[in-house]
Design a protein around this motif. Structure first.
Motif, PDB file in Angstrom:
ATOM      1  N   VAL A 157       2.691   7.503   1.354  1.00 49.30           N
ATOM      2  CA  VAL A 157       2.678   8.851   0.804  1.00 49.30           C
ATOM      3  C   VAL A 157       2.088   9.840   1.817  1.00 49.30           C
ATOM      4  CG1 VAL A 157       1.695  10.293  -1.039  1.00 49.30           C
ATOM      5  CG2 VAL A 157       2.635   8.061  -1.578  1.00 49.30           C
ATOM      6  N   LYS A 158       1.370   9.348   2.811  1.00 48.32           N
ATOM      7  CA  LYS A 158       0.839  10.207   3.877  1.00 48.32           C
ATOM      8  C   LYS A 158       1.963  10.838   4.690  1.00 48.32           C
ATOM      9  CE  LYS A 158      -3.382   7.493   4.667  1.00 48.32           C
ATOM     10  NZ  LYS A 158      -4.130   6.717   5.697  1.00 48.32           N
TER      11      LYS A 158
ATOM     12  N   ASP B 152       0.838  -1.193   0.000  1.00 46.16           N
ATOM     13  CA  ASP B 152       0.000   0.000   0.000  1.00 46.16           C
ATOM     14  C   ASP B 152       0.879   1.252   0.000  1.00 46.16           C
ATOM     15  OD1 ASP B 152      -1.910   1.940   0.317  1.00 46.16           O
ATOM     16  OD2 ASP B 152      -2.595   1.270   2.293  1.00 46.16           O
ATOM     17  N   HIS B 153       1.339   1.658  -1.175  1.00 48.14           N
ATOM     18  CA  HIS B 153       2.219   2.822  -1.255  1.00 48.14           C
ATOM     19  C   HIS B 153       1.501   4.110  -0.857  1.00 48.14           C
ATOM     20  CE1 HIS B 153       0.155   3.139  -5.124  1.00 48.14           C
ATOM     21  NE2 HIS B 153       0.528   4.405  -5.159  1.00 48.14           N
ATOM     22  N   LYS B 154       0.165   4.138  -1.015  1.00 45.61           N
ATOM     23  CA  LYS B 154      -0.591   5.339  -0.649  1.00 45.61           C
ATOM     24  C   LYS B 154      -0.501   5.626   0.852  1.00 45.61           C
ATOM     25  CE  LYS B 154      -3.937   5.232  -4.444  1.00 45.61           C
ATOM     26  NZ  LYS B 154      -5.377   5.186  -4.798  1.00 45.61           N
TER      27      LYS B 154
ATOM     28  N   ARG C 109      -2.646  14.549   0.270  1.00 47.25           N
ATOM     29  CA  ARG C 109      -1.525  14.041  -0.536  1.00 47.25           C
ATOM     30  C   ARG C 109      -2.030  12.994  -1.510  1.00 47.25           C
ATOM     31  NH1 ARG C 109       3.902  14.511   0.836  1.00 47.25           N
ATOM     32  NH2 ARG C 109       4.314  16.056   2.428  1.00 47.25           N
ATOM     33  N   ARG C 110      -2.972  12.148  -1.059  1.00 46.15           N
ATOM     34  CA  ARG C 110      -3.514  11.116  -1.946  1.00 46.15           C
ATOM     35  C   ARG C 110      -4.240  11.746  -3.125  1.00 46.15           C
ATOM     36  NH1 ARG C 110      -5.134   8.841   2.833  1.00 46.15           N
ATOM     37  NH2 ARG C 110      -7.317   9.268   2.391  1.00 46.15           N
TER      38      ARG C 110
ATOM     39  N   GLY D   2       7.251  10.676  -1.531  1.00 45.51           N
ATOM     40  CA  GLY D   2       6.390  10.791  -2.703  1.00 45.51           C
ATOM     41  C   GLY D   2       6.005   9.417  -3.208  1.00 45.51           C
ATOM     42  N   ASP D   3       5.273   9.395  -4.288  1.00 41.96           N
ATOM     43  CA  ASP D   3       4.781   8.133  -4.831  1.00 41.96           C
ATOM     44  C   ASP D   3       5.933   7.201  -5.219  1.00 41.96           C
ATOM     45  OD1 ASP D   3       2.238   6.704  -5.933  1.00 41.96           O
ATOM     46  OD2 ASP D   3       3.690   6.578  -7.563  1.00 41.96           O
ATOM     47  N   LYS D   4       6.904   7.725  -5.922  1.00 43.80           N
ATOM     48  CA  LYS D   4       8.040   6.915  -6.361  1.00 43.80           C
ATOM     49  C   LYS D   4       8.846   6.400  -5.163  1.00 43.80           C
ATOM     50  CE  LYS D   4      12.120   7.054  -9.368  1.00 43.80           C
ATOM     51  NZ  LYS D   4      12.923   7.914 -10.299  1.00 43.80           N
TER      52      LYS D   4
ATOM     53  N   ALA E 245       7.757   5.971  -2.106  1.00 41.99           N
ATOM     54  CA  ALA E 245       6.960   5.000  -1.359  1.00 41.99           C
ATOM     55  C   ALA E 245       7.071   3.611  -1.978  1.00 41.99           C
ATOM     56  CB  ALA E 245       5.498   5.441  -1.323  1.00 41.99           C
ATOM     57  N   ARG E 246       7.007   3.544  -3.292  1.00 41.52           N
ATOM     58  CA  ARG E 246       7.105   2.248  -3.971  1.00 41.52           C
ATOM     59  C   ARG E 246       8.490   1.634  -3.763  1.00 41.52           C
ATOM     60  NH1 ARG E 246       2.726   1.537  -7.420  1.00 41.52           N
ATOM     61  NH2 ARG E 246       1.526   3.434  -7.843  1.00 41.52           N
TER      62      ARG E 246
END
Length: 201
Positions: free
Chosen positions: A110-111, A105-107, A199-200, A116-118, A120-121
């Motif tokens: 991101v909190k 759950d990368h989202k 952020r989401r 950031g998204d990248k 987090a992954r």
């Protein structure tokens, strides 16, 4: 390595506390949730992790050994230092992070301000199964320290959010009336959730 400190709580700040151990005051950085468990004048034992740099030695304190272990494991990921690891534990409990990793759950990551998204992954990929299975603590944000509106804003800024964004989120939570404005812990938790949702989006 200092594995824990046991002493009297001499001072509680926004992101740290001073623990008097035998006449020596140790400055211990901690999450709002850990600081919320402390009381001035009380004797406490805090598991700790000491980060040694060329120009500094910094002590971090935790509610329990599990939180400390997660803090140290997070820093095995490239690009994750102690400040970011502490921010992750301010937004999520150890089990919340384990669940996020298990569900990819990368989202959820991101909190955390600074991720950031990248990023987090990448963190999810590098962590793999290092954190182990969830122990039953859920994904809720950690509780926050008590204080005034200014304390909430300062805590959010300390976790990496811009001051204007922190102020706007705090005011929105207070004016919304969904939580008791006098319960700063609840206000900070709600502000963290609001900022995470933004952020989401």
């Amino acid at each position: 390595m200092i594995a824990h400190v046991r002493g009297v709580v001499e001072h509680i700040g926004l992101d740290s506390a001073v623990i008097d151990v035998g006449g020596v005051g140790y400055l211990v950085h901690a999450t709002p949730g850990t600081l919320a468990t402390l009381r001035l004048g009380a004797t406490v034992t805090l598991p700790t992790s000491m980060i040694v740099r060329e120009d500094s030695m910094t002590l971090f304190g935790f509610a329990d050994a599990d939180e400390r272990d997660v803090f140290e494991t997070l820093q095995t990921v490239s690009g994750v230092g102690p400040r970011l690891a502490l921010a992750m534990l301010a937004v999520h409990t150890p089990d919340g992070l384990r669940t996020a990793v298990a569900n990819e759950d990368h989202k959820a990551l991101v909190k955390v301000p600074g991720i950031g998204d990248k990023g987090a992954r990448r963190i999810l990929l590098e962590l793999g199964d290092r954190l182990g299975p969830a122990l039953g603590g859920g994904t809720q944000a950690a509780p926050a320290a008590a204080g005034s509106r200014a304390d909430v804003v300062a805590a959010l800024v300390g976790l990496g959010w811009p001051a204007k964004q922190a102020e706007a989120a705090t005011d929105e939570v207070i004016e919304g009336g969904a939580v008791d404005a006098e319960d700063t812990g609840a206000v900070l938790r709600a502000a963290l959730q609001l900022l995470g949702g933004a952020r989401r989006g």
